[in-house]
Structures are given as C-alpha cells and as structure tokens.
Scaffold this active site. Sequence first.
Site, PDB file in Angstrom:
ATOM      1  N   GLU A 106     127.122  33.228 -33.672  1.00  0.00           N
ATOM      2  CA  GLU A 106     127.771  32.060 -32.969  1.00  0.00           C
ATOM      3  C   GLU A 106     127.925  32.035 -31.731  1.00  0.00           C
ATOM      4  OE1 GLU A 106     131.751  31.103 -34.302  1.00  0.00           O
ATOM      5  OE2 GLU A 106     131.273  29.223 -34.628  1.00  0.00           O
ATOM      6  N   CYS A 147     133.007  24.591 -34.535  1.00  0.00           N
ATOM      7  CA  CYS A 147     132.753  25.684 -35.568  1.00  0.00           C
ATOM      8  C   CYS A 147     131.659  25.176 -36.528  1.00  0.00           C
ATOM      9  CB  CYS A 147     133.958  25.801 -36.353  1.00  0.00           C
ATOM     10  SG  CYS A 147     134.796  24.235 -36.835  1.00  0.00           S
ATOM     11  N   GLU A 164     139.833  28.691 -41.566  1.00  0.00           N
ATOM     12  CA  GLU A 164     138.735  27.715 -41.165  1.00  0.00           C
ATOM     13  C   GLU A 164     138.144  28.398 -39.950  1.00  0.00           C
ATOM     14  OE1 GLU A 164     136.064  25.706 -39.571  1.00  0.00           O
ATOM     15  OE2 GLU A 164     137.803  24.318 -38.847  1.00  0.00           O
ATOM     16  N   LYS A 167     151.665  28.137 -33.291  1.00  0.00           N
ATOM     17  CA  LYS A 167     151.076  28.638 -32.260  1.00  0.00           C
ATOM     18  C   LYS A 167     149.743  28.036 -31.793  1.00  0.00           C
ATOM     19  CE  LYS A 167     148.679  32.086 -30.699  1.00  0.00           C
ATOM     20  NZ  LYS A 167     148.107  31.448 -29.597  1.00  0.00           N
ATOM     21  N   GLY A 217     140.028  29.680 -36.038  1.00  0.00           N
ATOM     22  CA  GLY A 217     139.470  30.549 -35.348  1.00  0.00           C
ATOM     23  C   GLY A 217     138.137  31.558 -35.415  1.00  0.00           C
TER      24      GLY A 217
HETATM   25  P1  ADP Z   1     138.504  31.875 -29.847  1.00  0.00           P
HETATM   26  O1  ADP Z   1     137.562  32.770 -29.680  1.00  0.00           O
HETATM   27  O2  ADP Z   1     138.173  30.669 -30.389  1.00  0.00           O
HETATM   28  O3  ADP Z   1     139.803  31.665 -29.064  1.00  0.00           O
HETATM   29  P2  ADP Z   1     140.331  33.332 -31.770  1.00  0.00           P
HETATM   30  O4  ADP Z   1     140.117  33.511 -33.236  1.00  0.00           O
HETATM   31  O5  ADP Z   1     140.520  34.360 -30.761  1.00  0.00           O
HETATM   32  O6  ADP Z   1     139.020  32.121 -31.350  1.00  0.00           O
HETATM   33  O7  ADP Z   1     141.707  32.243 -31.788  1.00  0.00           O
HETATM   34  C1  ADP Z   1     142.136  31.425 -32.363  1.00  0.00           C
HETATM   35  C2  ADP Z   1     143.771  31.263 -32.342  1.00  0.00           C
HETATM   36  O8  ADP Z   1     144.037  32.624 -32.831  1.00  0.00           O
HETATM   37  C3  ADP Z   1     144.347  31.387 -30.962  1.00  0.00           C
HETATM   38  O9  ADP Z   1     145.453  30.560 -31.057  1.00  0.00           O
HETATM   39  C4  ADP Z   1     144.721  32.885 -30.695  1.00  0.00           C
HETATM   40  O10 ADP Z   1     145.589  32.943 -29.733  1.00  0.00           O
HETATM   41  C5  ADP Z   1     144.940  33.438 -32.194  1.00  0.00           C
HETATM   42  N1  ADP Z   1     144.838  34.675 -32.234  1.00  0.00           N
HETATM   43  C6  ADP Z   1     143.936  35.541 -31.551  1.00  0.00           C
HETATM   44  N2  ADP Z   1     144.500  37.022 -32.165  1.00  0.00           N
HETATM   45  C7  ADP Z   1     145.384  36.839 -33.057  1.00  0.00           C
HETATM   46  C8  ADP Z   1     145.695  37.954 -33.710  1.00  0.00           C
HETATM   47  N3  ADP Z   1     145.376  39.172 -33.638  1.00  0.00           N
HETATM   48  N4  ADP Z   1     146.772  37.291 -34.515  1.00  0.00           N
HETATM   49  C9  ADP Z   1     147.044  36.212 -34.618  1.00  0.00           C
HETATM   50  N5  ADP Z   1     146.421  35.155 -33.888  1.00  0.00           N
HETATM   51  C10 ADP Z   1     145.678  35.479 -33.062  1.00  0.00           C
END
Ligand code: ADP
Length: 489
Positions: free
Chosen positions: A392, A295, A261, A186, A239
């Site tokens: 951050e 990051c 990461e 995804k 993320g």
């Molecule tokens: P950022 O703030 O950099 O967008 P996130 O951690 O929110 O960081 O997002 C990183 C990735 O994780 C994106 O692809 C986002 O759609 C996905 N993501 C966000 N929330 C969830 C969740 N609850 N479960 C799985 N994936 C998620």
Amino acid sequence: MTTAETISRPTIRQTQCFIGGEWIPAQSGKTFDTHHPATGEVIAAVAEGDVGDVDAAVEAARKAFDEGPWRTMDARERGRIMYRLADLIEAEFDELAALETLDNGKPISDSLAADLPLTIDCLRYYAGYADKIHGQTIPVNGNFFTYTKKEPVGVVGQIIPWNFPMLMVAWKWGPALAAGCTIVMKPAEQTPLTCLRMARLAQKAGIPDGVINIVPGYGPTAGAAIVAHPGVDKVAFTGEYKTAQIIMAEAAPTLKRLTFELGGKSPNIVFNDADLDAAAAGSHFALYFNQGQCCCAGSRLFVQEDIHDQFVEKLVNMNNDRVLGDPFSTATEQGPQVDQAQFDKIMDYIEIGKSEGAQCLTGGTADDAGNLYVKPTLFDGVTDEMKIATDEIFGPVLSILTFKDTEELIQRANNTFYGLAAAVWSRDIGKAHYVADRVRAGTVWVNCYDVFDAAAPFGGFKMSGLGRELGQEGLNNYLETKTVTVALD
Ligand code: ADP
C-alpha cells in the site's frame, strides 16, 4: 463558466483536551504543532495528551456511562440530540470544510463536496437508529419467557487517522452515540482540529458532559494508553494493519472488543467490454482522489490486454490535465500529501517502481505547486510481484497490470493479504456479478468506485480489517446482547 476562487481560511478555536465537558491543557503542559501541509506553516499548537490525560478521560467517560443520562434517556431524545449535532455541523459547513482543508491539505472542493456532506449524513443516519435498537423474544424449552436486550458496550476508545478526519469522527461517533456508549477519542496527530471543533458542537447540541472526550496526542503514548486502559470496553481503530497488530496484542490482557478498518491494495478491473470513458474516469478517481490517501484506493488497475493501449492513453491524458495547486482554490484537484513522512514514503516507492523496471508514463517526481506535492504518477508494465503492486503506497501512484482472461484475473486479484475493496468495469452483467462473487473483498463496486453510503457496511476481508463500519452492522459493534430468562410459574 465557473471561475476559481480562493476560500478564506478558518479561525482556529479549540486546541486543548476535551475531558468531562471541559477544555483543559495536557497534564504535562506539552503541546505539538499541527501544520498546513501545502506550506508547512504551523497553524496551531495542540495539547499533547498522554497516559494521565487518558486516565482522566476514561474516568469521565466511565462516570458518564455508569451514572449519566446518556444511555438511560429516552432513545428518541438521544436521536434528537444527534440530529441537532448534524444541524450544527451543517450550520458551519463552509468553516468546517476550510478547517479540514487547512489541517489536512485536501482541496477545498473535496472538503465541500465529500467530507462535509458524508459526515452530516452519517450522523443523521445513526441518529435515526437511536430508537430502533431492540432485541427479540425467544421460544425456549420449558415454562420460561426469554428475551434479549441490546445494550451499549460501554466506554469505547476510538483512534482515527488523518485522511478523512471529520468523516472518521462521524463513522465512529454515529453508532457509538446511537447505542448509548460513551467515548474517548484520539484524533490523528496530523489532523486534530476538526475533531476538536466537532466536540464543541456536540456539547452545544446537548450531548452531556463526559459522553465525548477527546485526547489529542501521539499513537504510541495517548493511543496506546487508550488501548491498555482497563476502563475501556472496546476499541475501534482505523489506520495501518501494522498498528492494528500492536493494538490487538496490547488489548489482549483486557480482552477488549476490537474493530479495525485497515489498508488495502484494491484491484480495479477493467474488461474489454466496459464503457471505456467511464471506466477511465472512474479509475482515475479511484486512485487519485484525496491525493491517493484512501484505504480503498484502486491501486492495482487490471486492464484487459486488448484494450490496454487505448485505455492507458485516456489515463495519461487525465493525469496530464490534473490541476495541482493551492488547496484553498476551488480550481485545485490535487493538494499536498499530509506530511513529510508520507511524502518520503511515496517518493521511495516511486524510485522502487522505476528500479523494478515498471514504465513511468506520467509523474514520477515531486511537483513545485508547494510543499509535499507529488505529480500524479502512472506506472505501466507492472507485474504482480513488484513492490508497487503488493504494498500500500497511500499516494498518487497507480500501477497498471494487464490480464487475458477472467479466471487468471480472479486468482491474481486475490493474490494479496488485503481484502478491503475491488471494482469491476464491464457491460456484461453476468461477468460483473461473477467477479464480484469471486473477489475476496469487503466492498465490490460495479461500474463505479468510492460510492459510500452511511447505510452500506464497509470493512475488510483478510488483513484489511475486523468487523464492519456503517449500516446496521456498524451499529452492532457497539452493542452487547443480554439474554433474560424469566420462570413463568
Ligand atoms: P497512518 O500511517 O495512516 O498514520 P497509523 O496506523 O500510524 O496510520 O495511525 C492511525 C492512528 O493510530 C493515529 O491516530 C495514530 O496516532 C494512532 N496510533 C499509531 N500508533 C499507535 C499505537 N501504538 N497505539 C494506538 N494508536 C496508535
């Protein structure tokens, strides 16, 4: 003298889910818009995958893993196909760089100089590993012959962020493909386009249908469905740590293998004996590269007290000279932040920094170069407990902290729950190694910053991550060890 030119915009080709080798709309028929951050314009409507699409993608990946040729073909052939993918990306170098810039907003010169070359290099590095994955023979007691085999972990769910969209695809696909895994990925909702384009190139390179499946969509829906799915053996996520906490909890019922990461608040340490010009240029790059959306950004700049004034002057000058503008112009050094939410968060932190009493030496406001631009912001007089020193920010906001001696510095540098990266600038090699030894971080750069190589493991101590990406360690995350014992009589 090179003159600025404006690179033309790419054509958008893939916007649907890629499942079992087919391009298909989301089962719900829904789409979401992706925007060009510099203007806010909608550039594509992309299929919005959800639980049903993830189910279909996992089914395709499971079938490709359990029945398909990918894991069972000659390992050298698997490597050859991966090299072909890297070649196809290279053949569309400019087009893909432009697509990255369109979707993410990063300056075209960065896409061309960093994102594309690193992506290609990472895929080639892991292509070379495909036929070099082997176990051991083990001298056990008794009349037995024991050996280990390294086998692919299975179907892997890969969830990636928006700051280096293509490069994160390569970091995730490279080791997974070399190991013989199959993938449900995804991409981030802000930047799905290069990932989808890479899936098309993977198919063209000869990666069998079902080995790579892409479900664009949102985190709490499509992302969460990947994490919860019992048919997924491992999740690799990049993320925020808060999202990783949710993922870890959601992955518990199926005990998935996890690698993370995550973020950082990396100390970048400048001693009074450093080459100050190099350290200043490196410190500027360490934070402002990619609009501060890294990051491992060197966001806590520790400067030794006696060089503070001359060093800060250099930083101020560089910030004042930084060129903000159209990401498609080759002269542009800084583009917009990726979306309104990130922009708002950064502007909030700037206000917090001002109200906490830090001195704002440059920036501190939005820039009118376009939508979502933040002036390179430099805060001086920052103290350890200020929020701009602990949180951050993920934007072009640099905090300067001063220190007197090494022991005090080490204690303060480690006073964070993050541990992704650090840097030391000094001409005293003993001191540099001493600090590198004492700092609790997964990567330490000495007299350089952001030097990445596909062969060098990268990842975090503490709440900056779990496991390592890149290098052989990155590959190991995609392997299970099987022990086979044979009675010899
Ligand atoms: P950022 O703030 O950099 O967008 P996130 O951690 O929110 O960081 O997002 C990183 C990735 O994780 C994106 O692809 C986002 O759609 C996905 N993501 C966000 N929330 C969830 C969740 N609850 N479960 C799985 N994936 C998620």
